[in-house]
Design a protein around this motif. Structure first.
Motif, PDB file in Angstrom:
ATOM      1  N   LEU A   7       0.827  -1.207   0.000  1.00 36.37           N
ATOM      2  CA  LEU A   7       0.000   0.000   0.000  1.00 36.37           C
ATOM      3  C   LEU A   7       0.864   1.260   0.000  1.00 36.37           C
ATOM      4  N   VAL A   8       1.960   1.241   0.734  1.00 34.84           N
ATOM      5  CA  VAL A   8       2.887   2.380   0.744  1.00 34.84           C
ATOM      6  C   VAL A   8       3.519   2.563  -0.635  1.00 34.84           C
ATOM      7  N   VAL A   9       3.883   1.454  -1.284  1.00 36.24           N
ATOM      8  CA  VAL A   9       4.456   1.535  -2.637  1.00 36.24           C
ATOM      9  C   VAL A   9       3.450   2.177  -3.586  1.00 36.24           C
ATOM     10  N   PHE A  10       2.180   1.810  -3.466  1.00 39.77           N
ATOM     11  CA  PHE A  10       1.140   2.390  -4.315  1.00 39.77           C
ATOM     12  C   PHE A  10       0.985   3.886  -4.047  1.00 39.77           C
ATOM     13  N   ILE A  11       0.970   4.276  -2.804  1.00 43.26           N
ATOM     14  CA  ILE A  11       0.751   5.681  -2.451  1.00 43.26           C
ATOM     15  C   ILE A  11       1.901   6.558  -2.942  1.00 43.26           C
ATOM     16  N   GLN A  12       3.112   6.033  -2.998  1.00 41.58           N
ATOM     17  CA  GLN A  12       4.261   6.824  -3.445  1.00 41.58           C
ATOM     18  C   GLN A  12       4.140   7.272  -4.894  1.00 41.58           C
ATOM     19  N   ASN A  13       3.555   6.452  -5.751  1.00 38.10           N
ATOM     20  CA  ASN A  13       3.417   6.813  -7.161  1.00 38.10           C
ATOM     21  C   ASN A  13       2.175   6.119  -7.717  1.00 38.10           C
ATOM     22  N   ARG A  14       1.018   6.767  -7.562  1.00 36.62           N
ATOM     23  CA  ARG A  14      -0.251   6.150  -7.956  1.00 36.62           C
ATOM     24  C   ARG A  14      -0.363   5.959  -9.460  1.00 36.62           C
ATOM     25  N   ARG A  15       0.306   6.797 -10.222  1.00 39.72           N
ATOM     26  CA  ARG A  15       0.182   6.722 -11.681  1.00 39.72           C
ATOM     27  C   ARG A  15       0.848   5.473 -12.248  1.00 39.72           C
ATOM     28  N   GLU A  16       2.020   5.151 -11.772  1.00 37.87           N
ATOM     29  CA  GLU A  16       2.791   4.041 -12.352  1.00 37.87           C
ATOM     30  C   GLU A  16       2.760   2.770 -11.521  1.00 37.87           C
ATOM     31  N   ARG A  17       2.412   2.859 -10.248  1.00 38.47           N
ATOM     32  CA  ARG A  17       2.476   1.676  -9.383  1.00 38.47           C
ATOM     33  C   ARG A  17       1.094   1.209  -8.942  1.00 38.47           C
ATOM     34  N   TRP A  18       0.131   1.254  -9.846  1.00 40.93           N
ATOM     35  CA  TRP A  18      -1.225   0.819  -9.548  1.00 40.93           C
ATOM     36  C   TRP A  18      -1.273  -0.667  -9.204  1.00 40.93           C
ATOM     37  N   TRP A  19      -0.343  -1.420  -9.744  1.00 38.72           N
ATOM     38  CA  TRP A  19      -0.299  -2.860  -9.515  1.00 38.72           C
ATOM     39  C   TRP A  19      -0.098  -3.196  -8.046  1.00 38.72           C
ATOM     40  N   ALA A  20       0.553  -2.314  -7.289  1.00 38.38           N
ATOM     41  CA  ALA A  20       0.819  -2.589  -5.877  1.00 38.38           C
ATOM     42  C   ALA A  20      -0.479  -2.640  -5.067  1.00 38.38           C
TER      43      ALA A  20
END
Length: 179
Positions: A7-20
């Motif tokens: 969830l932290v990985v997703f929040i850091q870059n929502r545009r490119e890390r949606w998969w997280a």
């Protein structure tokens, strides 16, 4: 804890890390199913519908929390399909009106989709060259999310002015014969 990391990985870059977000939800669903070990054996429909429903929520959140929702319409469609699977799994084995209508409803949706695809009068038109985004001129303008682009020269040399060495003509100096 592992789901929180994704969830932290997703929040850091929502545009490119949606998969997280999908990974976080999958791990969370497995953990929640582990907590349900006391579920009776005849509740397999409930477990299956909770899994499908949880994954439906996951894909819905990918669409809902994305920066560019138009790019993630596929996640919304998949969310709807998984929600239908969850309802179908929950109702399996019961005398429900949904079980009698379900096959006909799926056929009707399929026919409507096929009619929409084949009745479309839109023809593919090539994109005009003027609408293509120009190349960046400096490395400072490039963002971390976008790969580098190749910059083409503003104008191309003509065949006449091809790269030729410049020829220097020698000066002819006339000497005075009286010397």
């Amino acid at each position: 804890g592992i789901a929180l990391g994704f969830l932290v990985v997703f929040i850091q870059n929502r545009r490119e890390r949606w998969w997280a977000l999908l990974q976080a939800e999958t791990i969370l669903m497995i953990a929640l199913m582990g907590l349900g070990l006391g579920i009776p054996e005849d509740a397999t429909r409930l477990v299956g519908s909770l899994l499908f429903g949880g994954f439906a929520v996951s894909f819905f959140l990918v669409w809902l929390l994305s920066v560019e929702r138009g790019r993630f319409v596929w996640a919304l469609i998949l969310s709807g399909v998984l929600a239908i699977f969850a309802a179908n799994t929950f109702l399996a084995g019961q005398n429900s009106w949904m079980l009698f209508i379900w096959p006909g409803l799926l056929l009707l949706i399929g026919v409507l989709l096929l009619m929409r695809v084949f009745s479309s009068d839109k023809k593919a038109t090539p994109m005009p060259i003027d609408t293509v985004e120009p190349a960046r001129t400096t490395a400072d303008e490039a963002s971390d999310d976008e790969p580098a682009r190749i910059q083409l020269p503003e104008s191309r040399p003509s065949a006449d002015s091809a790269a030729r060495p410049e020829v220097i003509e020698p000066e002819i100096v006339e000497e005075d014969a009286s010397e």
